[in-house]
Design a protein around this motif. Structure first.
Motif, PDB file in Angstrom:
ATOM      1  N   SER A  15       0.739  -1.057  -0.124  1.00 28.96           N
ATOM      2  CA  SER A  15       0.184   0.240  -0.342  1.00 28.96           C
ATOM      3  C   SER A  15       1.168   1.263  -0.227  1.00 28.96           C
ATOM      4  O   SER A  15       0.396   1.842  -0.715  1.00 28.96           O
ATOM      5  N   HIS A  16       2.192   1.320   0.160  1.00 31.63           N
ATOM      6  CA  HIS A  16       3.233   2.382   0.163  1.00 31.63           C
ATOM      7  C   HIS A  16       3.446   2.312  -0.638  1.00 31.63           C
ATOM      8  O   HIS A  16       4.019   4.152  -1.035  1.00 31.63           O
ATOM      9  N   LEU A  17       3.007   1.765  -1.801  1.00 34.51           N
ATOM     10  CA  LEU A  17       3.770   2.217  -3.057  1.00 34.51           C
ATOM     11  C   LEU A  17       2.239   3.004  -3.648  1.00 34.51           C
ATOM     12  O   LEU A  17       3.198   4.214  -4.901  1.00 34.51           O
ATOM     13  N   LEU A  18       1.480   2.838  -3.646  1.00 33.25           N
ATOM     14  CA  LEU A  18       0.373   4.419  -3.795  1.00 33.25           C
ATOM     15  C   LEU A  18       0.271   5.697  -2.753  1.00 33.25           C
ATOM     16  O   LEU A  18       0.339   5.598  -1.728  1.00 33.25           O
ATOM     17  N   HIS A  22       1.399  14.319  -4.755  1.00 36.20           N
ATOM     18  CA  HIS A  22       2.839  15.624  -4.465  1.00 36.20           C
ATOM     19  C   HIS A  22       2.230  16.493  -3.645  1.00 36.20           C
ATOM     20  O   HIS A  22       1.194  17.310  -4.214  1.00 36.20           O
ATOM     21  N   PRO A  23       2.793  17.674  -3.025  1.00 34.70           N
ATOM     22  CA  PRO A  23       1.626  18.846  -2.073  1.00 34.70           C
ATOM     23  C   PRO A  23       1.894  19.884  -3.606  1.00 34.70           C
ATOM     24  O   PRO A  23       0.488  20.707  -3.607  1.00 34.70           O
ATOM     25  N   TYR A 275      10.416  10.415   1.301  1.00 31.57           N
ATOM     26  CA  TYR A 275       9.897   9.417   2.306  1.00 31.57           C
ATOM     27  C   TYR A 275       9.294  11.041   3.006  1.00 31.57           C
ATOM     28  O   TYR A 275       8.642  10.094   4.124  1.00 31.57           O
ATOM     29  N   PRO A 276       9.681  11.441   3.436  1.00 36.26           N
ATOM     30  CA  PRO A 276       8.979  12.613   4.393  1.00 36.26           C
ATOM     31  C   PRO A 276       7.505  12.494   3.973  1.00 36.26           C
ATOM     32  O   PRO A 276       6.329  12.192   5.002  1.00 36.26           O
ATOM     33  N   SER A 277       7.344  11.918   2.931  1.00 34.61           N
ATOM     34  CA  SER A 277       5.705  12.007   2.483  1.00 34.61           C
ATOM     35  C   SER A 277       4.967  10.412   2.972  1.00 34.61           C
ATOM     36  O   SER A 277       3.844  10.373   2.697  1.00 34.61           O
ATOM     37  N   THR A 290       7.005   5.575 -12.144  1.00 36.28           N
ATOM     38  CA  THR A 290       6.685   6.670 -12.324  1.00 36.28           C
ATOM     39  C   THR A 290       6.008   7.923 -11.792  1.00 36.28           C
ATOM     40  O   THR A 290       6.842   8.557 -11.836  1.00 36.28           O
ATOM     41  N   ALA A 291       5.116   7.727 -11.546  1.00 36.67           N
ATOM     42  CA  ALA A 291       5.138   8.011  -9.338  1.00 36.67           C
ATOM     43  C   ALA A 291       5.494   9.478  -8.844  1.00 36.67           C
ATOM     44  O   ALA A 291       4.991  10.050  -8.287  1.00 36.67           O
ATOM     45  N   MET A 292       6.883   8.344  -9.114  1.00 40.77           N
ATOM     46  CA  MET A 292       7.455   9.507  -7.646  1.00 40.77           C
ATOM     47  C   MET A 292       8.352  10.595  -8.647  1.00 40.77           C
ATOM     48  O   MET A 292       9.362  11.197  -7.891  1.00 40.77           O
TER      49      MET A 292
END
Length: 327
Positions: A15-18, A22-23, A275-277, A290-292
C-alpha cells in the motif's frame, strides 16, 4: 548482536507504493508526468518478487493502479526502455497494446506508452540481436535507440568490445534518424570522443541518469545543441554531487535553457526526499516507479534556486521530452 540474530529486512506493505499527492499538485494547475526512462518489465518483476501475493497480476494492472492516483499529477506518457539481449519478445505485446487510442485506454488507463530499444550489454550483442532491434525500430511506438553506451564502473564487457558495439549501434540510430538514449559511467573520455566521431551535431541525444562530471556534461551540451541531461532520483543522494552541479551550471546564466529530462530508471533510484511524504512507512521502498517524478522535480527546483519550483521543473521536463522523443 550475533550474526544469526540480525534483524531481517521487512518489505513494507505494498500500500505504501500508492503514493500520496505531491504538495505541488494542490495548485490545480499541475503539469502531467512524462517519464523518459523506465524499465517496465524489470519494475514489474521486482514487484512480483517482493510481493508474491500482490494485488496486480499484470504490467497493465500495475501501471493503471500505481501511476494515476486521484488528486495527483497525471502520468501522460512513459518511455519504456528495452535493452536486454537477447531481445525479450514481450516488447511487441506491450507496444502493440498501445497502437490505438482504445487500446491505450483499455490497457494503460489512457497513458501514452512509447519505447526505445538497444543492447546495453556489449558482450552479448550479436547479429541476431541487431536484427531484432532493427525490427523494433519500425514499430510506430518506438521513439529511439537505447540505452547504449560505455560503463567502465562495472566493466561487464571488455572495453574494446563496449566501444565497438557502441559505434555499431550509434551508426544504425543515426542512419535511421532515431534519438539516442546513452548510458555512460566513468568512461568520460571515450564516450565524448565516440559520440563526437559518430553522431551529427544536431542529432537528438538523451544522456540518461547523469552522474559523471559537470565538465563532461558542459562539453557535450556545447557541442550537441539537441542533447539533454537525464535526471533521476539519484540526484537526491548525498554522495552524488555531480548531478546537482550540472543543474547549478544551467541556472548560473539567465539565458541558459534547462536542458534536462525527468526520468526514474525504475525500478531503481527512489528519490530520498520522498520519504517524509510517507510518515507511516517503516524502512525503505523496494522499488521506484513513474509516479515518483514530482519528488525528483522538487529536489531539482531546490538546487536550481530562486525562480524555480516543482511545477516549473515539471513543465520544462515535459517540453524537453517532446523536443527529444516527440512524445
Amino acid at each position: 548482536m550475533g550474526k544469526n540474530n540480525k534483524k531481517k529486512f521487512q518489505v513494507p506493505d505494498e500500500s505504501h507504493l500508492l503514493l500520496p499527492a505531491h504538495p505541488s499538485s494542490t495548485s490545480g494547475q499541475t503539469t502531467p508526468i512524462v517519464d523518459t526512462h523506465t524499465h517496465l518489465v524489470s519494475t514489474f518483476s521486482v514487484y512480483q518478487g517482493k510481493y508474491r501475493e500482490g494485488k496486480h497480476a499484470s504490467i497493465f494492472e500495475f501501471v493503471k493502479s500505481m501511476y494515476n492516483r486521484p488528486g495527483s499529477h497525471r502520468v501522460e506518457a512513459i518511455v519504456d526502455v528495452c535493452c536486454e539481449a537477447p531481445v525479450q519478445r514481450v516488447w511487441k505485446e506491450l507496444a502493440d497494446s498501445a497502437l490505438t487510442p482504445d487500446g491505450r485506454e483499455k490497457d494503460w488507463g489512457g497513458i501514452e506508452y512509447w519505447f526505445v530499444m538497444g543492447a546495453h550489454e556489449a558482450k552479448v550483442y550479436t547479429d541476431d540481436v541487431e536484427k531484432d532491434i532493427l525490427e523494433a525500430m519500425t514499430h510506430p511506438r518506438c521513439v529511439g535507440w537505447g540505452e547504449i553506451g560505455l560503463d567502465y564502473h562495472y566493466d561487464n564487457s571488455p572495453r574494446k568490445i563496449q566501444q565497438d558495439v557502441f559505434r555499431r549501434q550509434l551508426r544504425h540510430a543515426v542512419r535511421l534518424g532515431k534519438p539516442l538514449t546513452i548510458h555512460t559511467r566513468e568512461a568520460e573520455e571515450d564516450t565524448e570522443r565516440i559520440l563526437k566521431e559518430e553522431v551529427p551535431r544536431d542529432h537528438r541525444i538523451h544522456i540518461h541518469c547523469y552522474t559523471d562530471s559537470p565538465e563532461l556534461a558542459q562539453r557535450l551540451l556545447d557541442h550537441f545543441p539537441n542533447l539533454y541531461i537525464g535526471i533521476t532520483g539519484v540526484i537526491t543522494c548525498s554522495t552524488n554531487l555531480n548531478t546537482s552541479a550540472v543543474i547549478r551550471n544551467f541556472t548560473s546564466s539567465p539565458s541558459s535553457a534547462m536542458r534536462i529530462l525527468l526520468e526514474t530508471d525504475a525500478p531503481f533510484m527512489v528519490p530520498s526526499n520522498l520519504y517524509p511524504s510517507l510518515p507511516t512507512l517503516k524502512g525503505k521502498l523496494p522499488l521506484c516507479h513513474t509516479a515518483m517524478i514530482p519528488w525528483t522535480a522538487e529536489f531539482v527546483s531546490g538546487v536550481a534556486g530562486i525562480g524555480w519550483d516543482t511545477e516549473k521543473v515539471m513543465r520544462v521536463g515535459r517540453e524537453n521530452a517532446r523536443a527529444v522523443y516527440g512524445v
